[in-house]
Motif scaffolding. Structure first.
Motif, short mmCIF file in Angstrom:
data_model
loop_
_atom_site.label_atom_id
_atom_site.label_comp_id
_atom_site.label_asym_id
_atom_site.label_seq_id
_atom_site.Cartn_x
_atom_site.Cartn_y
_atom_site.Cartn_z
N UNK A 150 17.78 55.01 28.94
CA UNK A 150 18.31 55.59 30.18
C UNK A 150 17.20 56.19 31.03
N UNK A 151 16.25 56.85 30.37
CA UNK A 151 15.14 57.46 31.11
C UNK A 151 14.30 56.40 31.80
N UNK A 152 14.04 55.30 31.11
CA UNK A 152 13.24 54.23 31.72
C UNK A 152 13.98 53.59 32.88
N UNK A 153 15.30 53.47 32.75
CA UNK A 153 16.09 52.86 33.82
C UNK A 153 16.10 53.72 35.07
N UNK A 181 7.20 50.95 22.77
CA UNK A 181 6.17 51.64 23.55
C UNK A 181 5.59 50.75 24.64
N UNK A 182 5.44 49.47 24.35
CA UNK A 182 4.97 48.52 25.37
C UNK A 182 5.94 48.54 26.56
N UNK A 183 7.24 48.45 26.27
CA UNK A 183 8.23 48.47 27.35
C UNK A 183 8.21 49.80 28.10
N UNK A 184 7.92 50.88 27.38
CA UNK A 184 7.93 52.20 28.01
C UNK A 184 6.82 52.35 29.04
N UNK A 185 5.64 51.79 28.76
CA UNK A 185 4.52 51.96 29.70
C UNK A 185 4.39 50.80 30.68
N UNK A 186 4.78 49.59 30.26
CA UNK A 186 4.61 48.43 31.12
C UNK A 186 5.83 48.17 32.01
N UNK A 187 6.98 48.71 31.61
CA UNK A 187 8.19 48.51 32.39
C UNK A 187 8.90 47.21 32.09
N UNK A 188 8.35 46.40 31.19
CA UNK A 188 8.97 45.14 30.78
C UNK A 188 8.80 44.98 29.28
N UNK A 224 4.57 33.21 20.86
CA UNK A 224 3.83 33.48 22.09
C UNK A 224 2.80 34.59 21.91
N UNK A 225 1.76 34.49 22.71
CA UNK A 225 0.75 35.54 22.73
C UNK A 225 1.33 36.81 23.34
N UNK A 226 0.82 37.93 22.90
CA UNK A 226 1.19 39.21 23.50
C UNK A 226 0.62 39.28 24.91
N UNK A 227 1.47 39.46 25.93
CA UNK A 227 0.93 39.64 27.29
C UNK A 227 0.03 40.87 27.34
N UNK A 228 -1.15 40.71 27.91
CA UNK A 228 -2.10 41.81 27.95
C UNK A 228 -1.52 42.99 28.72
N UNK A 229 -1.52 44.20 28.14
CA UNK A 229 -1.01 45.36 28.87
C UNK A 229 -1.87 45.65 30.10
N UNK A 286 -0.79 48.53 32.29
CA UNK A 286 -0.56 49.94 32.63
C UNK A 286 -0.76 50.87 31.44
N UNK A 287 -1.01 50.31 30.26
CA UNK A 287 -1.00 51.11 29.03
C UNK A 287 -2.21 52.02 28.90
N UNK A 288 -3.32 51.69 29.54
CA UNK A 288 -4.50 52.56 29.49
C UNK A 288 -4.93 52.89 28.08
N UNK A 289 -5.00 54.19 27.79
CA UNK A 289 -5.49 54.64 26.49
C UNK A 289 -4.54 54.30 25.34
N UNK A 290 -3.32 53.88 25.66
CA UNK A 290 -2.37 53.50 24.62
C UNK A 290 -2.58 52.06 24.15
N UNK A 291 -3.39 51.29 24.86
CA UNK A 291 -3.56 49.87 24.56
C UNK A 291 -3.96 49.59 23.11
N UNK A 292 -4.96 50.29 22.53
CA UNK A 292 -5.32 49.97 21.14
C UNK A 292 -4.16 50.18 20.16
N UNK A 293 -3.32 51.15 20.44
CA UNK A 293 -2.17 51.38 19.55
C UNK A 293 -1.19 50.22 19.67
#
Length: 309
Positions: free
Chosen positions: A112-115, A214-221, A239-244, A246-253
């Motif tokens: 709900x928060x993301x929406x 978490x990917x959906x939370x920061x990338x919006x998709x 499929x390959x993971x689409x490169x984040x 918007x994730x910034x410092x969260x990317x390695x996680x």
């Protein structure tokens, strides 16, 4: 004789379940039933009650087996005492169905928060992720898998808590009727590759689902969502993971949690430590092992309805 679908007429507000829990209003609805705001008239407190309903297509004996299993798993979840896990108070039986009675968490789900608010900053998402991972570690230590980690099952309480709900309730494994009808209970886009291939889930499967959340939370998709459940599961596996972006410092996680091979995923303790660093505004190094975008080491894709070999 086929069950023909979720049994029984719609339950009206005001009904008292198991002689104790008065249903007040619906809080949410999903594939396995309805969550109600209810009043415990014995202890005079507000609670959340999950009205569990069998999915369409189950035979009568399969419905009974399903309810026995759900009741057993809800009782297992009730043994988890953790500040980030919703407390299960009771498993009541009414008209042959289990009703899961839980603490009422006032707030919004992450979905709900993301929406309403859109993608989250990496540090905010990391704080939420750390709470969810702490909950998962507590559950796994108690021998309980979640199996349906997704934004809709992450509650952001008004008091600031992050609470994971719906342990062992939303996803049903091993039903011949589910296989026969092709119906998947759960959320394909959050399903780990090994589960899409029909392999048994483990703690690492929950960690993958957290990574997608978490990917959906920061990338919006959602990274692997397609037009149909089957094509989504194919994407999860192949499929390959689409490169984040918007994730910034969260990317390695994200990259560490979303490795196709469960044996190569970040461990829960390491991932939680990394999330807490990112939540504080820090940075974490790339772990340097193969990422989810590389060739999977799990077996080639087999449709989920295929018999286990």
């Amino acid at each position: 004789m086929s069950g023909g679908g979720p049994e029984g007429a719609a339950v009206p507000p005001g009904r008292v379940v198991a002689g104790r829990y008065r249903l007040l209003e619906q809080l949410g609805r999903g594939g396995m039933g309805v969550v109600w705001h209810a009043r415990d008239e014995v202890l005079d407190r507000d609670v959340a009650v999950k009205e569990v309903r069998a999915p369409a297509g189950l035979l009568d004996h399969e419905v009974r087996q399903l309810y026995v299993r759900l009741e057993r798993e809800a009782r297992a979840a009730a043994r988890i005492a953790h500040p980030h896990v919703v407390t299960v108070f009771d498993v009541a039986s009414d008209e042959g169905r289990p009703w899961i009675v839980m603490e009422l968490v006032r707030g919004l789900s992450l979905a709900d928060a993301l929406e309403t608010e859109g993608p989250l900053p990496p540090a905010h998402a990391a704080r939420i992720g750390a709470g969810v991972l702490s909950a998962l570690r507590g559950a796994h230590a108690a021998g309980v898998l979640h199996r349906d980690v997704k934004p809709g099952n992450v509650l952001l309480a008004n008091d600031g808590r992050v609470v994971l709900t719906d342990f062992g309730i939303a996803t049903v494994e091993g039903s011949s009727a589910l296989t026969r009808t092709g119906e998947l209970v759960g959320s394909p886009e959050f399903l780990a590759p090994e589960r899409a291939l029909g392999h048994p889930p483990g703690p690492a499967s929950d960690l993958w689902s957290l990574g997608v959340t978490l990917y959906a939370a920061v990338e919006g998709i959602s990274p692997f969502r397609q037009d149909t459940p089957l094509s989504t599961m194919r994407a999860v596996v192949d499929q390959q993971l689409p490169a984040p972006v918007r994730a910034g410092t969260l990317t390695p996680v994200l990259e560490g949690l979303l490795r196709k091979d469960p044996a190569l995923r970040l461990g829960a303790e390491e991932a939680e430590d990394m999330l807490r660093v990112v939540a504080r505004g820090g940075t974490v190094p790339d772990a340097g092992t193969p990422l989810a975008s590389e060739a999977p080491t799990v077996p080639a894709y087999a449709p989920p309805h295929a018999p286990a070999g």
